[in-house]
Design a protein around this motif. Sequence first.
Motif, PDB file in Angstrom:
ATOM      1  N   LEU A 189       0.831  -1.199   0.000  1.00  7.21           N
ATOM      2  CA  LEU A 189       0.000   0.000   0.000  1.00  7.21           C
ATOM      3  C   LEU A 189       0.866   1.250   0.000  1.00  7.21           C
ATOM      4  N   THR A 190       1.991   1.203   0.693  1.00 15.59           N
ATOM      5  CA  THR A 190       2.906   2.345   0.718  1.00 15.59           C
ATOM      6  C   THR A 190       3.315   2.742  -0.697  1.00 15.59           C
ATOM      7  N   ARG A 191       3.690   1.778  -1.497  1.00 18.91           N
ATOM      8  CA  ARG A 191       4.106   2.077  -2.862  1.00 18.91           C
ATOM      9  C   ARG A 191       2.957   2.657  -3.683  1.00 18.91           C
ATOM     10  N   SER A 192       1.750   2.112  -3.499  1.00 21.92           N
ATOM     11  CA  SER A 192       0.600   2.628  -4.250  1.00 21.92           C
ATOM     12  C   SER A 192       0.269   4.063  -3.867  1.00 21.92           C
ATOM     13  N   ILE A 193       0.337   4.371  -2.584  1.00 17.50           N
ATOM     14  CA  ILE A 193       0.069   5.742  -2.142  1.00 17.50           C
ATOM     15  C   ILE A 193       1.067   6.696  -2.770  1.00 17.50           C
ATOM     16  N   ALA A 194       2.344   6.315  -2.755  1.00 20.49           N
ATOM     17  CA  ALA A 194       3.377   7.181  -3.327  1.00 20.49           C
ATOM     18  C   ALA A 194       3.148   7.417  -4.820  1.00 20.49           C
ATOM     19  N   VAL A 195       2.827   6.355  -5.539  1.00 22.68           N
ATOM     20  CA  VAL A 195       2.648   6.449  -6.983  1.00 22.68           C
ATOM     21  C   VAL A 195       1.388   7.242  -7.332  1.00 22.68           C
ATOM     22  N   ASP A 196       0.309   6.987  -6.632  1.00 20.43           N
ATOM     23  CA  ASP A 196      -0.981   7.586  -6.975  1.00 20.43           C
ATOM     24  C   ASP A 196      -1.131   9.029  -6.507  1.00 20.43           C
ATOM     25  N   HIS A 197      -0.427   9.409  -5.439  1.00 18.38           N
ATOM     26  CA  HIS A 197      -0.702  10.703  -4.823  1.00 18.38           C
ATOM     27  C   HIS A 197       0.496  11.652  -4.770  1.00 18.38           C
ATOM     28  N   GLY A 198       1.602  11.268  -5.413  1.00 10.92           N
ATOM     29  CA  GLY A 198       2.694  12.209  -5.580  1.00 10.92           C
ATOM     30  C   GLY A 198       2.384  13.159  -6.728  1.00 10.92           C
ATOM     31  N   PRO A 199       3.016  14.322  -6.793  1.00 14.59           N
ATOM     32  CA  PRO A 199       4.079  14.769  -5.896  1.00 14.59           C
ATOM     33  C   PRO A 199       3.598  15.482  -4.628  1.00 14.59           C
ATOM     34  N   GLN A 200       2.301  15.707  -4.504  1.00 10.90           N
ATOM     35  CA  GLN A 200       1.831  16.426  -3.314  1.00 10.90           C
ATOM     36  C   GLN A 200       2.113  15.651  -2.027  1.00 10.90           C
ATOM     37  N   VAL A 201       2.025  14.325  -2.108  1.00 10.50           N
ATOM     38  CA  VAL A 201       2.183  13.489  -0.918  1.00 10.50           C
ATOM     39  C   VAL A 201       3.338  12.526  -1.135  1.00 10.50           C
ATOM     40  N   ARG A 202       4.263  12.514  -0.185  1.00 10.12           N
ATOM     41  CA  ARG A 202       5.291  11.479  -0.152  1.00 10.12           C
ATOM     42  C   ARG A 202       4.853  10.395   0.834  1.00 10.12           C
ATOM     43  N   CYS A 203       5.145   9.157   0.509  1.00 13.61           N
ATOM     44  CA  CYS A 203       4.774   8.054   1.401  1.00 13.61           C
ATOM     45  C   CYS A 203       5.880   7.017   1.409  1.00 13.61           C
ATOM     46  N   ASN A 204       6.351   6.681   2.595  1.00 14.92           N
ATOM     47  CA  ASN A 204       7.363   5.651   2.779  1.00 14.92           C
ATOM     48  C   ASN A 204       6.962   4.753   3.942  1.00 14.92           C
ATOM     49  N   ALA A 205       7.610   3.608   4.034  1.00 17.67           N
ATOM     50  CA  ALA A 205       7.411   2.702   5.162  1.00 17.67           C
ATOM     51  C   ALA A 205       8.745   2.463   5.855  1.00 17.67           C
ATOM     52  N   ILE A 206       8.660   2.160   7.128  1.00 15.65           N
ATOM     53  CA  ILE A 206       9.815   1.718   7.895  1.00 15.65           C
ATOM     54  C   ILE A 206       9.564   0.270   8.293  1.00 15.65           C
ATOM     55  N   SER A 207      10.578  -0.574   8.099  1.00 14.51           N
ATOM     56  CA  SER A 207      10.482  -1.979   8.480  1.00 14.51           C
ATOM     57  C   SER A 207      11.390  -2.231   9.674  1.00 14.51           C
ATOM     58  N   PRO A 208      10.863  -2.104  10.884  1.00 11.75           N
ATOM     59  CA  PRO A 208      11.700  -2.372  12.061  1.00 11.75           C
ATOM     60  C   PRO A 208      12.024  -3.858  12.181  1.00 11.75           C
ATOM     61  N   GLY A 209      13.160  -4.122  12.814  1.00  6.52           N
ATOM     62  CA  GLY A 209      13.490  -5.483  13.203  1.00  6.52           C
ATOM     63  C   GLY A 209      13.098  -5.704  14.643  1.00  6.52           C
ATOM     64  N   TRP A 210      13.991  -6.313  15.419  1.00  5.66           N
ATOM     65  CA  TRP A 210      13.705  -6.581  16.826  1.00  5.66           C
ATOM     66  C   TRP A 210      13.879  -5.298  17.630  1.00  5.66           C
ATOM     67  N   ILE A 211      12.764  -4.667  17.944  1.00  6.58           N
ATOM     68  CA  ILE A 211      12.757  -3.452  18.758  1.00  6.58           C
ATOM     69  C   ILE A 211      12.234  -3.838  20.136  1.00  6.58           C
ATOM     70  N   MET A 212      12.948  -3.461  21.170  1.00  8.08           N
ATOM     71  CA  MET A 212      12.590  -3.907  22.511  1.00  8.08           C
ATOM     72  C   MET A 212      11.352  -3.184  23.042  1.00  8.08           C
ATOM     73  N   THR A 213      10.222  -3.811  22.845  1.00  6.54           N
ATOM     74  CA  THR A 213       8.922  -3.333  23.317  1.00  6.54           C
ATOM     75  C   THR A 213       8.191  -4.518  23.944  1.00  6.54           C
ATOM     76  N   ALA A 214       7.020  -4.243  24.490  1.00  2.00           N
ATOM     77  CA  ALA A 214       6.208  -5.328  25.058  1.00  2.00           C
ATOM     78  C   ALA A 214       5.853  -6.359  23.997  1.00  2.00           C
ATOM     79  N   MET A 215       5.635  -5.912  22.753  1.00  4.36           N
ATOM     80  CA  MET A 215       5.293  -6.844  21.677  1.00  4.36           C
ATOM     81  C   MET A 215       6.448  -7.804  21.400  1.00  4.36           C
ATOM     82  N   SER A 216       7.675  -7.301  21.454  1.00  4.57           N
ATOM     83  CA  SER A 216       8.833  -8.170  21.247  1.00  4.57           C
ATOM     84  C   SER A 216       8.966  -9.185  22.372  1.00  4.57           C
ATOM     85  N   ASP A 217       8.745  -8.751  23.582  1.00  2.00           N
ATOM     86  CA  ASP A 217       8.814  -9.667  24.717  1.00  2.00           C
ATOM     87  C   ASP A 217       7.796 -10.799  24.573  1.00  2.00           C
TER      88      ASP A 217
END
Length: 248
Positions: free
Chosen positions: A152-180
């Motif tokens: 979806l990130t790629r589609s948003i960027a393609v369909d709604h640029g240049p007014q809107v930029r859209c990127n995603a971050i792919s975290p790895g093991w981040i120490m949060t309650a979800m990781s625990d």
Amino acid sequence: MADVAIVTGGSRGIGRAIVDRLAADGARVMTCGRGPRPGDLPDAIGWMSGDVARPEDARQILAAAQAAFGTPTILVNNAGVQVEKTVADSSDADWELVIGANCRGVFNMTRAVLPGMQDAGGVIVNIGSISGHVADPSMALYNASKAFVHGLTRSIAVDHGPQVRCNAISPGWIMTAMSDEAFALAENPTAAKADALARHPAGRFGSPEDIARAVAWLVSEEARFITGQCLTVDGGLTAASPLNPGLF
């Protein structure tokens, strides 16, 4: 004029770190969650209780941000949940929970803010996961939901640029309650955590602040030529061979 930011799922963990960082950088921030307002949330941060999986709640979160601060120029889709099950073990209720928060929520919030951003400009950052690229065991719905976020990130960027930029971050093991919770699924959680740590060339697990720094950069003018990308922030975990480094 200061940016106006909406950060979903900002009560704790990665979301809270993003809220704190954007506010420290001068943005006026509205955040949300399914529970009550956290007691330690600074007064300057706007809060609304709601479920982003519900289109009407997404619209109300946007309306609250507009009323308090003005038209949002930044959206960070961070809210998400995980269910630790295989496809065979997953129920319809599991599907509704994970797909609702992780997929429908990103869609609902993005659809809500796009009209204003297409007029005034804006930046969207979606929090994906390395699990959208490589499958964690017994996390079928979560893995699939994060792959959806990346697409979806790629589609948003393609369909709604240049007014809107859209990127995603792919975290790895981040120490949060979800990781625990994920480590707790292992037969030997202590050994699993030690093995995972050994696979990080950075020599440590990530912190919520590591992701907040990446968000701050992506929404800044320093990243103005970057859109439609998935930025992996995992301490080198997915760059390494799957072979156990302790055996070589």
